[in-house]
Scaffold this motif. Structure first.
Motif, mmCIF file in Angstrom:
data_model
loop_
_atom_site.group_PDB
_atom_site.id
_atom_site.type_symbol
_atom_site.label_atom_id
_atom_site.label_comp_id
_atom_site.label_asym_id
_atom_site.label_seq_id
_atom_site.Cartn_x
_atom_site.Cartn_y
_atom_site.Cartn_z
ATOM 1 N N ASP B 13 14.499 -9.878 -12.959
ATOM 2 C CA ASP B 13 13.562 -10.909 -12.498
ATOM 3 C C ASP B 13 12.372 -10.981 -13.442
ATOM 4 N N ILE B 259 6.867 -2.144 -13.222
ATOM 5 C CA ILE B 259 5.701 -2.975 -12.903
ATOM 6 C C ILE B 259 5.634 -4.179 -13.838
ATOM 7 N N GLY B 262 7.110 -7.562 -12.305
ATOM 8 C CA GLY B 262 6.609 -8.187 -11.086
ATOM 9 C C GLY B 262 5.227 -8.774 -11.228
ATOM 10 N N GLY B 263 4.681 -9.163 -10.087
ATOM 11 C CA GLY B 263 3.317 -9.671 -10.051
ATOM 12 C C GLY B 263 3.245 -11.175 -10.105
ATOM 13 N N LEU D 149 -1.546 0.658 -5.573
ATOM 14 C CA LEU D 149 -1.119 -0.451 -4.716
ATOM 15 C C LEU D 149 -0.730 -1.672 -5.537
ATOM 16 N N ASP D 150 -1.547 -1.966 -6.536
ATOM 17 C CA ASP D 150 -1.280 -3.106 -7.395
ATOM 18 C C ASP D 150 0.094 -2.958 -8.062
ATOM 19 N N SER D 151 0.406 -1.749 -8.478
ATOM 20 C CA SER D 151 1.708 -1.497 -9.098
ATOM 21 C C SER D 151 2.832 -1.591 -8.066
ATOM 22 N N ASP D 153 2.884 -3.300 -5.307
ATOM 23 C CA ASP D 153 3.090 -4.724 -4.989
ATOM 24 C C ASP D 153 4.004 -5.383 -6.025
ATOM 25 N N LYS D 154 3.800 -5.035 -7.285
ATOM 26 C CA LYS D 154 4.631 -5.624 -8.345
ATOM 27 C C LYS D 154 6.068 -5.118 -8.235
ATOM 28 N N ILE D 155 6.205 -3.840 -7.969
ATOM 29 C CA ILE D 155 7.546 -3.266 -7.853
ATOM 30 C C ILE D 155 8.270 -3.876 -6.657
ATOM 31 N N ARG D 156 7.531 -4.187 -5.605
ATOM 32 C CA ARG D 156 8.148 -4.823 -4.435
ATOM 33 C C ARG D 156 8.817 -6.146 -4.831
ATOM 34 N N ASP D 157 8.175 -6.892 -5.744
ATOM 35 C CA ASP D 157 8.776 -8.151 -6.184
ATOM 36 C C ASP D 157 10.198 -7.933 -6.680
ATOM 37 N N THR D 158 10.346 -6.926 -7.532
ATOM 38 C CA THR D 158 11.673 -6.654 -8.092
ATOM 39 C C THR D 158 12.594 -6.040 -7.042
ATOM 40 N N ARG D 164 16.908 -3.648 -3.737
ATOM 41 C CA ARG D 164 17.130 -2.283 -4.197
ATOM 42 C C ARG D 164 16.180 -1.308 -3.517
ATOM 43 N N PHE D 166 13.384 1.589 -4.386
ATOM 44 C CA PHE D 166 12.543 2.132 -5.452
ATOM 45 C C PHE D 166 11.786 3.352 -4.953
ATOM 46 N N ARG D 252 15.911 3.419 -7.881
ATOM 47 C CA ARG D 252 15.246 3.502 -9.171
ATOM 48 C C ARG D 252 13.941 4.297 -9.072
ATOM 49 N N CYS D 254 10.126 5.259 -10.347
ATOM 50 C CA CYS D 254 8.985 4.746 -11.111
ATOM 51 C C CYS D 254 7.871 5.783 -11.044
ATOM 52 N N HIS D 258 -0.587 8.001 -15.631
ATOM 53 C CA HIS D 258 -2.015 8.038 -15.959
ATOM 54 C C HIS D 258 -2.773 6.749 -15.705
ATOM 55 N N ILE D 259 -2.078 5.635 -15.452
ATOM 56 C CA ILE D 259 -2.849 4.420 -15.165
ATOM 57 C C ILE D 259 -3.719 4.626 -13.930
#
Lengths: 334, 334, 334, 334
Positions: B13, B259, B262-263, D149-151, D153-158, D164, D166, D252, D254, D258-259
């Protein structure tokens, strides 16, 4: 041959100016050139506010909004003696070439300077308005669109929750680039920008009609209109009031304002700024002068300074068409 | 003539896929076409998982990551009977044209389908990897760069505080687009990507040398290297360990991972997706088939499907040069 | 005992309302309760606009701004027959308990309802203004601060580049929570909010004096003032003009406006909303009524509805002190 | 009485450390104290790497991630002579009080120092892990949650597009604060953290069962599990492989890495850091020593240094309960 390059940022600040300064300094080092930064735009040339820029000054500034050299509008520079005094100062500092990062007004000033100064002058398009000919994008434009978009996405939440109409005023000076792009990107139901509107008041009826069609035919419960600043006489608040009265639904004005000028530049602007900064130094090595560097069709490009601000840049006609087509009521009804 | 368009999203995606689906549905309405969405990529064609898409389905999806049609890799489609079964299903659903939004593998599959199916097929480049020929940018690429950049900016904070070396692995499949762009944009001191590296292990010495020059000559205390996935045999963790050993400074690996897929799409991707979705429908009206639509030099463009994945797309040579020049030690020393 | 819970969102929307609806629905399922959502605030009660909410309706809404139940101000509800009609509708729908997520006005309405309805009523503090007593934070407040902060950080870039004064108007209705917090967080040199200012015009001289001290003694070249909406008679534009005239430096007004209401909620608000939604359902199981649930000292808490809006909530005195101390000129001079 | 305050940042960097340094410097100015910054954590004390900090050094750093004083782990400080040498250097620099901003290990070191040094020592909890007793939140914790959380949220998209599972590994050292908070905030279907898991392998069966119930009973097609680092023997990749094998669906891994330590601090952390920095200086004026300052129940608080790291801080039990309840299968089935 070693050279001394002067650099300044002028006019409204734009995200990516620092990335551009960095690229100039790092690139100059490769050629063995030294770089003097003048502060506060052209004022720094007149008042000799300067700083010798080394690699250390530009470390970790690629991500910063604003400009480490400060910016300003400079009335004095445009007066009869202004340009002369600037030339005198450039000469006394033994500057061989001057790079100015700025918008329309800043490059007009640079052109004047080039007419009486023997050094090389190079303009770099740094403005969120994207209204300079000869470069597909100006530094700061993509970041400004994303900032506007981020705000419009947030406004959509409320518009949707309240089933209201919001009028969002974006920047652009006299050009519709930010309005058109942020409208398409946000799925705004209407975009009003100067390139397609000659007489704003004459548009009022069609705006009202469009809103009513969006509600009745498209079934839209929330509507967002994006409008370029300076377009509506009396401002967006006046238009909101007028529409509220005519349509009978509450229309709220939002003026995005100066947030569009700031913030960390997006990757696109950092890359563009880095390319143009490096390319400007290459052009200095090539003995070029009185040009603006830019990027056209993904290639570094050069254009005469006078053509950068003297020829009006057009909006992408396909994007204008799409914005109209997507909410085109008549066709969608069939 | 009314038509029925099938649409599906396939492969990894990419942010902007939903914006593209929306543009297809809204544009189709203008032509009086109806749109059937097939779910889970080519699986939906085989299993007849479908949904009739109306304007309402695509309202307020322009900003969503992922894909409302779901995606998948589909092994079955590539088997002998796969394509045949898909054709049978397309015909029984009376589909006139199929639009596939996806990457390299998805368009290869579409080409196979086009060879035995009489309907029109149009590919739209939707992949963060940007590795499709015929479109300057693919949908999702700019968002992925900004996501990677946002992470690298954060990693820089720690790298700087600790004066360490960080190795950041980004996506890209077998292409260096994301690595190159995010490295330039973040001011990363080194970028390693497949286009310029034939034998990774042979590079080790020059990598070590480069790091030592950055520290000794450029005075860098923190260093960030951006590396394309799959490039280093053993992965980025292995490289980090090797470098830690050879340089004597702690090198930390960071794998940005999913990451990047997505987004919410950035404005650039939403606009590109909207253009390409609208243009794909126009191409269907024009009776086009077996093409991928794209954008080249800011114009909508069409390319034969086979040339989209059959010809390797090159990195921007000026950007490759800049990345090397900015930290070029030998010249900077002079 | 099985129960039917009605839920509605009312008044200005706040990020986290959807997260709260989700928590109510998921928690109700555990107790075997069913949930009916009423749309458009109290209007839904009057017009019987309702929807049966299942787990599926609330999947993946935790991150959405706005409210899936829509919101509205509802004049009709406050009229003599309004509350009666609402009660009639609640009874005809066999609602056992009503949860209202909203601010000051919404909870006042709920109190009125509770006085003539026999069902249970529970309020949940959902407003960016944070002006409800009995909960340390209201849902949406932390997100609004971060949104304001993000804008002020951007404005700082320009203020700094141009060495200007910016006046930033934030929301808050009649309370200074957003102004104080966003001022401290952004390092704004001045914060003006109603709790410490009785007569705005009487403050003018001290504001001017403070600015001059900031410039002369602290050496500040850019200054940002954060001001609560409705505080300055004539608005922030009027104040900016007045200050420009008196200080002799350009002061620019920025009205952040509705962007503060939207956007994906930050983690803090999602967690708070989830806790309060779950806790509200537990309170219903406990036969509670006429209360607002909240969080006080990191514990779920209950407060009489009348005390939630009837007692004024105080700003954090230590934060007020710090904001003044950090730029306290007299002491800093010593 | 004038004093000289030493300040250093130590251990893993945390967003807000710079905001805290700023508050210390500005507050010290009010008391007429001077501030010496030691660089690279305790190494700066041993090697006398120092800088006199003025108001100018801390201008516009409130929004910066990382730490302008650099940080480091310092083995030498923990050796027999380390603390003695530090004391000698503090004395020769005539330091009256030392403030250390850091986590568990840094405060343990400070306690040792306090046992043999006659000056005042104050600890400030600066760590994303939130694992220090005596302060409800540590500086950097809220920012780390929002970054995670921001990451997610992005992983949720995929995850959603591909249907799948994650597994997302977050930081936290040996505490589950980040995992629990980011799981609740993201609506993650499962959270695995050390406080509730004694023997990870013994949990495997219940994890598998939970996933199957989520899929079969809750109808979940995408599932996200958040896991604290160091929890699973063999790491999250090993767990992903095991689950893929047992459940028969691709899982999968993730690793956010360090971010989570970097980035501009959110408002919450900037405010907390500003409060604690100011309060630490006030405590020095109060002749306090061997304490850690913190915030408890929204009030500035002091705790004995030994109790900050010597007593284990508990997770919010209501939040632990909610995370389990929301996806509690047995009850939901009824």
């Amino acid at each position: 041959m070693s050279k001394t390059i002067g650099v300044l940022t002028s006019g409204g600040d734009a995200p990516g100016m620092n990335a551009c300064i960095r690229a100039i300094v790092l690139s100059a080092a490769r050629f063995g050139y030294q770089v003097i930064g003048f502060e506060h735009g052209y004022n720094g040339l007149l008042n000799n506010e300067k700083i010798r820029l080394s690699n250390l000054h530009v470390q970790h500034i690629i991500q910063l909004g604003g400009t480490i050299l400060k910016s300003a509008r400079c009335e004095a520079f445009l007066k009869p003696d202004g340009v002369k005094n600037a030339v005198a100062n450039l000469n006394s500092n033994e500057i061989d070439a001057l790079i100015v990062i700025g918008g329309d007004g800043s490059l007009r000033g640079l052109q004047k300077l080039s007419e009486i100064w023997s050094g090389q002058v190079i303009g770099i398009p740094g403005t969120i308005d994207n209204d300079l000919n000869g470069s597909d994008n100006t530094i700061g434009y993509q970041t400004a669109i994303d900032t506007a978009l981020d705000s419009i996405d947030k406004i959509r939440d409320t518009a949707d929750a309240f089933e209201r109409i919001f009028l969002v005023e974006v920047m652009g000076r006299h050009a519709g680039f930010i309005a058109l792009a942020s409208a398409v990107a946000s799925g705004a139901e209407q975009a009003l920008f100067p390139e397609t509107i000659e007489d704003p008041h004459a548009e009022l009826e069609s705006i009202v009609q469009h809103v009513e069609c969006l509600r009745k035919i498209h079934g839209k419960t929330s509507i967002i209109m994006v409008i370029t600043e300076h377009l509506w006489p009396g401002g967006v608040s006046d238009l909101a009031e007028t529409l509220t009265h005519q349509i009978g639904i509450e229309c709220r004005p939002c003026i995005l304002g100066h947030i569009q000028r700031g913030g960390a530049p997006v990757a696109y602007d950092r890359i563009l700024a880095t390319k143009l900064g490096a390319y400007a130094v290459e052009c200095i090595a090539d003995q070029e002068t009185a040009i603006m560097v830019g990027e056209h069709n993904n290639q570094p490009s050069r254009i005469k300074l006078v053509d950068a601000f003297g020829i009006q840049k057009s909006l992408d006609p396909y994007l204008v068409k799409i914005q109209q087509d997507l909410f085109d009521v008549v066709h969608s009804m069939q």
